[in-house]
Structures are given as C-alpha cells and as structure tokens.
Motif scaffolding. Sequence first.
Motif, PDB file in Angstrom:
ATOM      1  N   LEU A 114      83.613  20.033  25.752  1.00 49.01           N
ATOM      2  CA  LEU A 114      84.439  19.794  25.241  1.00 49.01           C
ATOM      3  C   LEU A 114      83.779  22.086  24.112  1.00 49.01           C
ATOM      4  CD1 LEU A 114      83.829  17.157  22.914  1.00 49.01           C
ATOM      5  CD2 LEU A 114      86.144  17.478  23.081  1.00 49.01           C
ATOM      6  N   GLU A 115      82.925  22.052  25.088  1.00 47.97           N
ATOM      7  CA  GLU A 115      82.714  23.762  24.732  1.00 47.97           C
ATOM      8  C   GLU A 115      83.503  24.263  25.612  1.00 47.97           C
ATOM      9  OE1 GLU A 115      77.718  23.651  24.264  1.00 47.97           O
ATOM     10  OE2 GLU A 115      78.545  22.785  22.272  1.00 47.97           O
ATOM     11  N   ARG A 116      83.683  24.129  26.460  1.00 49.82           N
ATOM     12  CA  ARG A 116      84.215  24.757  27.778  1.00 49.82           C
ATOM     13  C   ARG A 116      85.090  25.007  26.841  1.00 49.82           C
ATOM     14  NH1 ARG A 116      85.884  21.710  31.528  1.00 49.82           N
ATOM     15  NH2 ARG A 116      87.852  21.373  30.870  1.00 49.82           N
ATOM     16  N   GLU A 117      86.665  24.206  26.204  1.00 46.40           N
ATOM     17  CA  GLU A 117      87.506  23.934  25.627  1.00 46.40           C
ATOM     18  C   GLU A 117      87.794  24.769  24.876  1.00 46.40           C
ATOM     19  OE1 GLU A 117      89.900  20.143  26.642  1.00 46.40           O
ATOM     20  OE2 GLU A 117      89.454  20.457  25.018  1.00 46.40           O
ATOM     21  N   HIS A 118      86.473  24.678  24.103  1.00 45.76           N
ATOM     22  CA  HIS A 118      86.915  26.175  23.034  1.00 45.76           C
ATOM     23  C   HIS A 118      86.749  27.319  23.251  1.00 45.76           C
ATOM     24  CE1 HIS A 118      84.324  23.058  19.902  1.00 45.76           C
ATOM     25  NE2 HIS A 118      85.588  22.954  19.361  1.00 45.76           N
ATOM     26  N   ARG A 119      85.397  27.648  24.448  1.00 49.20           N
ATOM     27  CA  ARG A 119      85.722  29.185  24.883  1.00 49.20           C
ATOM     28  C   ARG A 119      87.296  29.214  25.530  1.00 49.20           C
ATOM     29  NH1 ARG A 119      81.577  26.979  23.423  1.00 49.20           N
ATOM     30  NH2 ARG A 119      81.787  28.059  21.301  1.00 49.20           N
ATOM     31  N   GLU A 120      88.186  28.365  26.324  1.00 53.53           N
ATOM     32  CA  GLU A 120      89.247  28.516  26.814  1.00 53.53           C
ATOM     33  C   GLU A 120      89.988  29.069  25.736  1.00 53.53           C
ATOM     34  OE1 GLU A 120      89.510  25.111  29.484  1.00 53.53           O
ATOM     35  OE2 GLU A 120      88.080  25.656  31.186  1.00 53.53           O
ATOM     36  N   ILE A 121      90.639  28.367  25.166  1.00 55.13           N
ATOM     37  CA  ILE A 121      91.251  28.506  23.387  1.00 55.13           C
ATOM     38  C   ILE A 121      91.019  29.685  23.421  1.00 55.13           C
ATOM     39  CG2 ILE A 121      91.682  28.077  21.751  1.00 55.13           C
ATOM     40  CD1 ILE A 121      90.795  24.713  22.418  1.00 55.13           C
ATOM     41  N   ASP A 122      89.736  29.974  22.740  1.00 52.95           N
ATOM     42  CA  ASP A 122      89.184  31.551  22.263  1.00 52.95           C
ATOM     43  C   ASP A 122      89.427  33.162  23.263  1.00 52.95           C
ATOM     44  OD1 ASP A 122      88.240  30.445  20.265  1.00 52.95           O
ATOM     45  OD2 ASP A 122      86.113  30.907  20.423  1.00 52.95           O
ATOM     46  N   ALA A 123      89.497  32.750  24.693  1.00 51.06           N
ATOM     47  CA  ALA A 123      89.980  33.294  25.375  1.00 51.06           C
ATOM     48  C   ALA A 123      91.363  33.765  25.231  1.00 51.06           C
ATOM     49  CB  ALA A 123      89.113  32.743  26.884  1.00 51.06           C
ATOM     50  N   GLY A 124      91.879  32.667  25.488  1.00 50.16           N
ATOM     51  CA  GLY A 124      93.413  32.929  25.616  1.00 50.16           C
ATOM     52  C   GLY A 124      94.021  33.814  24.358  1.00 50.16           C
ATOM     53  N   ILE A 125      93.819  33.836  22.976  1.00 45.67           N
ATOM     54  CA  ILE A 125      93.782  34.426  22.136  1.00 45.67           C
ATOM     55  C   ILE A 125      92.901  35.767  21.973  1.00 45.67           C
ATOM     56  CG2 ILE A 125      93.725  34.314  19.955  1.00 45.67           C
ATOM     57  CD1 ILE A 125      93.625  31.647  19.074  1.00 45.67           C
ATOM     58  N   GLU A 126      91.924  35.444  22.316  1.00 45.46           N
ATOM     59  CA  GLU A 126      91.396  37.115  22.247  1.00 45.46           C
ATOM     60  C   GLU A 126      92.365  37.594  24.012  1.00 45.46           C
ATOM     61  OE1 GLU A 126      87.591  36.153  23.235  1.00 45.46           O
ATOM     62  OE2 GLU A 126      87.240  35.190  21.170  1.00 45.46           O
ATOM     63  N   ALA A 127      92.178  37.309  24.669  1.00 45.31           N
ATOM     64  CA  ALA A 127      93.036  37.929  25.655  1.00 45.31           C
ATOM     65  C   ALA A 127      94.447  38.553  25.464  1.00 45.31           C
ATOM     66  CB  ALA A 127      93.586  37.595  27.211  1.00 45.31           C
ATOM     67  N   PHE A 128      95.365  38.030  24.579  1.00 45.50           N
ATOM     68  CA  PHE A 128      96.881  38.027  23.906  1.00 45.50           C
ATOM     69  C   PHE A 128      96.273  39.827  22.793  1.00 45.50           C
ATOM     70  CE2 PHE A 128      99.918  38.221  21.149  1.00 45.50           C
ATOM     71  CZ  PHE A 128     100.758  38.878  21.759  1.00 45.50           C
ATOM     72  N   LEU A 129      95.318  39.594  22.153  1.00 49.79           N
ATOM     73  CA  LEU A 129      95.147  40.428  21.739  1.00 49.79           C
ATOM     74  C   LEU A 129      94.681  41.909  21.878  1.00 49.79           C
ATOM     75  CD1 LEU A 129      93.263  38.699  18.423  1.00 49.79           C
ATOM     76  CD2 LEU A 129      95.555  39.852  18.085  1.00 49.79           C
ATOM     77  N   ALA A 130      94.430  41.393  23.347  1.00 52.14           N
ATOM     78  CA  ALA A 130      93.317  42.772  23.919  1.00 52.14           C
ATOM     79  C   ALA A 130      95.206  43.953  24.661  1.00 52.14           C
ATOM     80  CB  ALA A 130      93.146  42.634  24.656  1.00 52.14           C
ATOM     81  N   ALA A 131      96.254  42.642  25.187  1.00 49.74           N
ATOM     82  CA  ALA A 131      97.006  42.711  25.920  1.00 49.74           C
ATOM     83  C   ALA A 131      98.606  42.572  25.243  1.00 49.74           C
ATOM     84  CB  ALA A 131      97.269  43.349  27.271  1.00 49.74           C
ATOM     85  N   PRO A 132      99.148  42.563  24.032  1.00 48.64           N
ATOM     86  CA  PRO A 132     100.027  41.983  23.643  1.00 48.64           C
ATOM     87  C   PRO A 132     101.192  41.702  24.630  1.00 48.64           C
ATOM     88  CG  PRO A 132      99.502  43.788  21.869  1.00 48.64           C
ATOM     89  CD  PRO A 132      98.798  44.075  23.270  1.00 48.64           C
ATOM     90  N   GLU A 133     101.509  42.961  25.824  1.00 49.59           N
ATOM     91  CA  GLU A 133     102.699  43.510  25.871  1.00 49.59           C
ATOM     92  C   GLU A 133     102.683  42.815  27.482  1.00 49.59           C
ATOM     93  OE1 GLU A 133     100.729  45.839  25.367  1.00 49.59           O
ATOM     94  OE2 GLU A 133     101.836  46.104  22.835  1.00 49.59           O
ATOM     95  N   ASP A 134     101.435  42.666  27.559  1.00 54.99           N
ATOM     96  CA  ASP A 134     101.687  41.605  29.021  1.00 54.99           C
ATOM     97  C   ASP A 134     101.888  40.388  28.603  1.00 54.99           C
ATOM     98  OD1 ASP A 134     100.431  39.769  30.566  1.00 54.99           O
ATOM     99  OD2 ASP A 134      98.489  41.427  31.386  1.00 54.99           O
ATOM    100  N   ALA A 135     103.037  40.052  29.998  1.00 56.37           N
ATOM    101  CA  ALA A 135     103.181  38.761  29.613  1.00 56.37           C
ATOM    102  C   ALA A 135     102.991  37.405  29.770  1.00 56.37           C
ATOM    103  CB  ALA A 135     104.958  38.373  30.751  1.00 56.37           C
ATOM    104  N   ASP A 136     101.371  38.337  31.104  1.00 52.89           N
ATOM    105  CA  ASP A 136     100.241  36.821  31.524  1.00 52.89           C
ATOM    106  C   ASP A 136      99.568  36.350  30.035  1.00 52.89           C
ATOM    107  OD1 ASP A 136     100.990  36.524  34.318  1.00 52.89           O
ATOM    108  OD2 ASP A 136      99.760  38.134  34.669  1.00 52.89           O
ATOM    109  N   ALA A 137      99.546  37.343  29.222  1.00 53.10           N
ATOM    110  CA  ALA A 137      98.306  37.287  28.132  1.00 53.10           C
ATOM    111  C   ALA A 137     100.034  36.450  27.486  1.00 53.10           C
ATOM    112  CB  ALA A 137      98.084  38.706  27.536  1.00 53.10           C
ATOM    113  N   ALA A 138     100.565  36.749  26.605  1.00 46.27           N
ATOM    114  CA  ALA A 138     101.446  35.913  25.934  1.00 46.27           C
ATOM    115  C   ALA A 138     101.591  33.940  26.603  1.00 46.27           C
ATOM    116  CB  ALA A 138     103.270  36.133  25.935  1.00 46.27           C
TER     117      ALA A 138
END
Length: 161
Positions: free
Chosen positions: A14-38
């Motif tokens: 469950l804690e791993r899922e928390h980190r993965e969810i956060d990482a996906g949002i953070e990656a998008f914020l870092a590169a919103p134009e990136d299709a993979d990040a979206a």
Amino acid sequence: MTGEPHHQTLRGALEREHREIDAGIEAFLAAPEDADAAEGLSTSFTALRRHIYLEEEFLFPPLRAQGLMAPVLVMLKEHGELWDALDEMDRATIDGMEPEALQHKLEHVLDLLDRHNAKEEPIVYAAAERLLAPDAAARLNDLVSTRSLPTGWVCERARTH
C-alpha cells in the motif's frame, strides 16, 4: 528489482502504491507537454481511485470491527476530498484546463495526498499489521496487484464531507 522480496507485506504494498501515485502526478507537473507524463497522470488517477476502493471495501471494515473508528473516519473524509478533486479535474477535462489552473489543482491533490498518507501509513497501516487476520491481510495484499475498479463504484464520502 533485485534484492526485493517477491512477496511484500500489505503495508509495504500500500505504501508503494502511495509513492507510485505521487510519482505519476509529480512527473506530469515536471513535464506537462510530455505524452508519457500525461499518460502517467491518467494512470495515477486510476490507481488512486482503485487504491481508495481497496481500502474502503477491504481494509477499513475489519479495522472498524476491531474498534479503530476515529482514524478510519478521518481517512474516509479525506478520501472524499481526494475523490471530489479528481472528479472536478475530470469534469474540467484536463486537456482544456489552463496550465496554471491544472498545476494548482494537481499541487492541491499532492498536498492532500501528503497530509493523508502521513497519517494513514503510521496509524492505519500499522494497525492493519497488528489487527488484520493473516488470511484477510493476504487477500488484500493479493488485491493490491489487480488494476481494476468496479464500474460505477464511488468512495463513501465523495461530495458528503
């Protein structure tokens, strides 16, 4: 990953899922134009909804039965806030939202998640380790690896907090 046991604890999963969810949002914020990040952002939203489902349907009921009412009620309230924030972004259709507004909303979701996870992990997950029967913990741990959410399922406190 090497060095990681094949079977991890429920708390670890469950804690791993928390980190993965956060990482996906953070990656998008870092590169919103990136299709993979979206795509990663969409995956994070789906994962968050499924994570809430697993907790509300399979983790919280046995914890309530063991007397852990107050922490579970706080988690349910916060799940409702998170769910509503995701619904709001869905309605605004992320692609059409102004970049600054989207960034602000995603930062708000990350803040909600940070505060939520900071309570949930040491209190609720620690209690689950102590209170859940081994078969219930194993079943929930197995469910964590699934990637589906029942169609139409909505968290208990969405739009009622």
